[in-house]
Design an enzyme around this catalytic site. Sequence first.
Site, short mmCIF file in Angstrom:
data_model
loop_
_atom_site.label_atom_id
_atom_site.label_comp_id
_atom_site.label_asym_id
_atom_site.label_seq_id
_atom_site.Cartn_x
_atom_site.Cartn_y
_atom_site.Cartn_z
N GLU A 40 0.84 -1.21 0.00
CA GLU A 40 0.00 0.00 0.00
C GLU A 40 0.87 1.26 0.00
O GLU A 40 0.55 2.24 -0.67
CB GLU A 40 -0.93 0.01 1.22
CG GLU A 40 -2.05 -1.00 1.15
CD GLU A 40 -3.01 -0.77 -0.01
OE1 GLU A 40 -3.07 0.36 -0.53
OE2 GLU A 40 -3.67 -1.74 -0.43
N GLN A 45 1.07 7.14 -4.84
CA GLN A 45 1.80 8.01 -5.77
C GLN A 45 2.59 7.22 -6.82
O GLN A 45 3.47 7.77 -7.46
CB GLN A 45 2.80 8.94 -5.06
CG GLN A 45 2.41 9.42 -3.70
CD GLN A 45 1.48 10.58 -3.74
OE1 GLN A 45 1.23 11.13 -4.81
NE2 GLN A 45 0.94 10.97 -2.62
N THR A 46 2.37 5.92 -6.92
CA THR A 46 3.16 5.12 -7.87
C THR A 46 2.23 4.19 -8.65
O THR A 46 1.34 3.59 -8.05
CB THR A 46 4.20 4.25 -7.09
OG1 THR A 46 4.97 5.11 -6.27
CG2 THR A 46 5.11 3.48 -8.02
N LEU A 83 11.80 5.68 -6.55
CA LEU A 83 10.35 5.68 -6.35
C LEU A 83 9.82 7.07 -5.99
O LEU A 83 8.64 7.35 -6.16
CB LEU A 83 9.97 4.74 -5.20
CG LEU A 83 9.46 3.36 -5.58
CD1 LEU A 83 9.12 2.57 -4.34
CD2 LEU A 83 8.24 3.43 -6.48
N TYR A 85 9.13 10.51 -3.36
CA TYR A 85 8.44 10.69 -2.08
C TYR A 85 9.15 9.88 -0.98
O TYR A 85 8.59 8.95 -0.40
CB TYR A 85 6.97 10.26 -2.18
CG TYR A 85 6.19 11.07 -3.18
CD1 TYR A 85 5.64 12.30 -2.81
CD2 TYR A 85 6.03 10.62 -4.47
CE1 TYR A 85 4.93 13.05 -3.72
CE2 TYR A 85 5.33 11.38 -5.40
CZ TYR A 85 4.78 12.58 -5.02
OH TYR A 85 4.08 13.32 -5.93
N TYR A 123 -6.20 5.96 5.22
CA TYR A 123 -6.30 5.09 4.05
C TYR A 123 -5.56 3.76 4.28
O TYR A 123 -6.13 2.68 4.12
CB TYR A 123 -5.75 5.78 2.78
CG TYR A 123 -5.50 4.78 1.70
CD1 TYR A 123 -6.54 4.28 0.95
CD2 TYR A 123 -4.22 4.26 1.49
CE1 TYR A 123 -6.33 3.30 0.00
CE2 TYR A 123 -3.99 3.28 0.54
CZ TYR A 123 -5.06 2.81 -0.20
OH TYR A 123 -4.84 1.82 -1.12
N ASP A 141 -9.11 6.20 -1.41
CA ASP A 141 -7.95 6.77 -2.10
C ASP A 141 -8.45 7.63 -3.25
O ASP A 141 -9.67 7.87 -3.38
CB ASP A 141 -7.00 5.65 -2.58
CG ASP A 141 -7.60 4.84 -3.72
OD1 ASP A 141 -8.82 4.98 -3.99
OD2 ASP A 141 -6.86 4.08 -4.36
N CYS A 195 -13.02 3.50 -14.46
CA CYS A 195 -13.50 4.87 -14.21
C CYS A 195 -12.26 5.76 -14.03
O CYS A 195 -12.04 6.35 -12.98
CB CYS A 195 -14.39 4.90 -12.98
SG CYS A 195 -15.29 6.44 -12.80
N CYS A 202 -16.92 4.36 -19.97
CA CYS A 202 -18.33 4.33 -19.55
C CYS A 202 -19.13 3.29 -20.34
O CYS A 202 -20.07 2.69 -19.80
CB CYS A 202 -18.96 5.71 -19.70
SG CYS A 202 -18.15 6.94 -18.67
N CYS A 205 -19.00 0.00 -18.67
CA CYS A 205 -19.11 0.09 -17.22
C CYS A 205 -20.38 -0.60 -16.70
O CYS A 205 -21.50 -0.24 -17.07
CB CYS A 205 -19.14 1.56 -16.81
SG CYS A 205 -19.40 1.76 -15.05
N CYS A 211 -25.10 5.53 -12.55
CA CYS A 211 -24.16 6.65 -12.49
C CYS A 211 -24.87 7.97 -12.87
O CYS A 211 -25.26 8.17 -14.02
CB CYS A 211 -22.99 6.38 -13.43
SG CYS A 211 -21.78 7.70 -13.43
S1 SF4 Z 1 -20.44 5.30 -16.10
FE1 SF4 Z 1 -19.92 6.48 -14.30
S2 SF4 Z 1 -18.99 5.01 -12.89
FE2 SF4 Z 1 -18.99 4.08 -14.93
S3 SF4 Z 1 -17.00 4.58 -15.80
FE3 SF4 Z 1 -18.43 6.17 -16.47
S4 SF4 Z 1 -18.23 7.79 -14.94
FE4 SF4 Z 1 -17.32 5.95 -14.05
#
Ligand code: SF4
Length: 356
Positions: A40, A45-46, A83, A85, A123, A141, A195, A202, A205, A211
């Site tokens: 983690e 940042q990587t 790396l 940081y 986190y 995150d 996403c 999308c 998705c 969404c």
């Molecule tokens: S539909 Fe919404 S949740 Fe799905 S990838 Fe697109 S923006 Fe992200």
Amino acid sequence: MTESFDYFVISKTLQCWYEQNKRELPWRETKDPYAIWISEVILQQTRVNQGYDYYLRFIRRFPNVKALAKASEDDVLKQWQGLGYYSRAHNLHAAAKQIEEIFHGEFPKKYSDILSLKGIGEYTAAAIMSIAYREPFAVIDGNVLRVISRLFMIEEPVNSVRGKKKIAAIAHAILDPQHPEIHNQAIMDFGATLCKPKQPKCNDCPLQVHCLAFAKNVVSEYPVKNKSTKITNRYFHYFHIIHNDHTYLCKREANDIWKNLYEFPLIETSKPSTFIELQNTASFTRLFGANHDILFTHQSHVKHILSHQIIYADFYKVEIPDSENFSLPDKFQKIPAEYITDFPVSRLIHKYMENY
Ligand code: SF4
């Protein structure tokens, strides 16, 4: 999405997507809190591709808390080299010592104890609690912020306290308490690969129907962010000295970037400076006196971008005749040129060394 929207469906959809699409990664094969913690921290940042080899090398070199706690700081920084940081490496090392001293070498199991370790924030503590111990803690995150901000069209900036609070409440509401480890990894992977910040997929998705940003055709407007913090320009002039097959390095000890890494003798100026201008500075005289037999060759000019700083670095090769009686103050270590790669250095210096 309505008031009565069933968060359970979102989590199950994410978990189902994850089972079919998850990336096979070594830290997903383990429940060892130490290994999960290391992964983690490396992955903050990587990118996964870059962090993968670092993780394997780090775990091989320091397979458990004891090995890390006993290691020298130079050794830890050397494994981390490149790396960025570097405070992450300092904190890992300090936290391993805390575990040895306070928790008798046992990785703590309580959230508050994990949170008390150096460098561990909410986190990382949530990731360890959920992935290693299967406790219902939602991780938040950058990926999770983005996914939730789009799904629920969060108007508050994700980098504001109010925005973070609102998203944290939703992240906890949608968490599947029966399978927090799968849910958390699923939503992070979903954000990283589907996403995405730019050009989210999308059309592929599985959460599209839920969404809000997609429904209103405003995906590119989310997440909302406050303007980023100011970037500072800095001007570094490094001197790669060669004298009797030796060179000089100095440890950066101030509370600044690259703390405790090594570097060539450096003059930092407040604005861009030519070599003639540098020669007229007191810092230059302190390093090289008025010796006229030294040959300076400008090797490279590099623009090195960090999160809040841009470093404009000039590298000079400094050839001093072997017969010359030359030395620098004690804070500079004189080392045989062939040992230069044994020292932990910043990525900027490392890149220079690869070429010269
Ligand atoms: S539909 Fe919404 S949740 Fe799905 S990838 Fe697109 S923006 Fe992200």
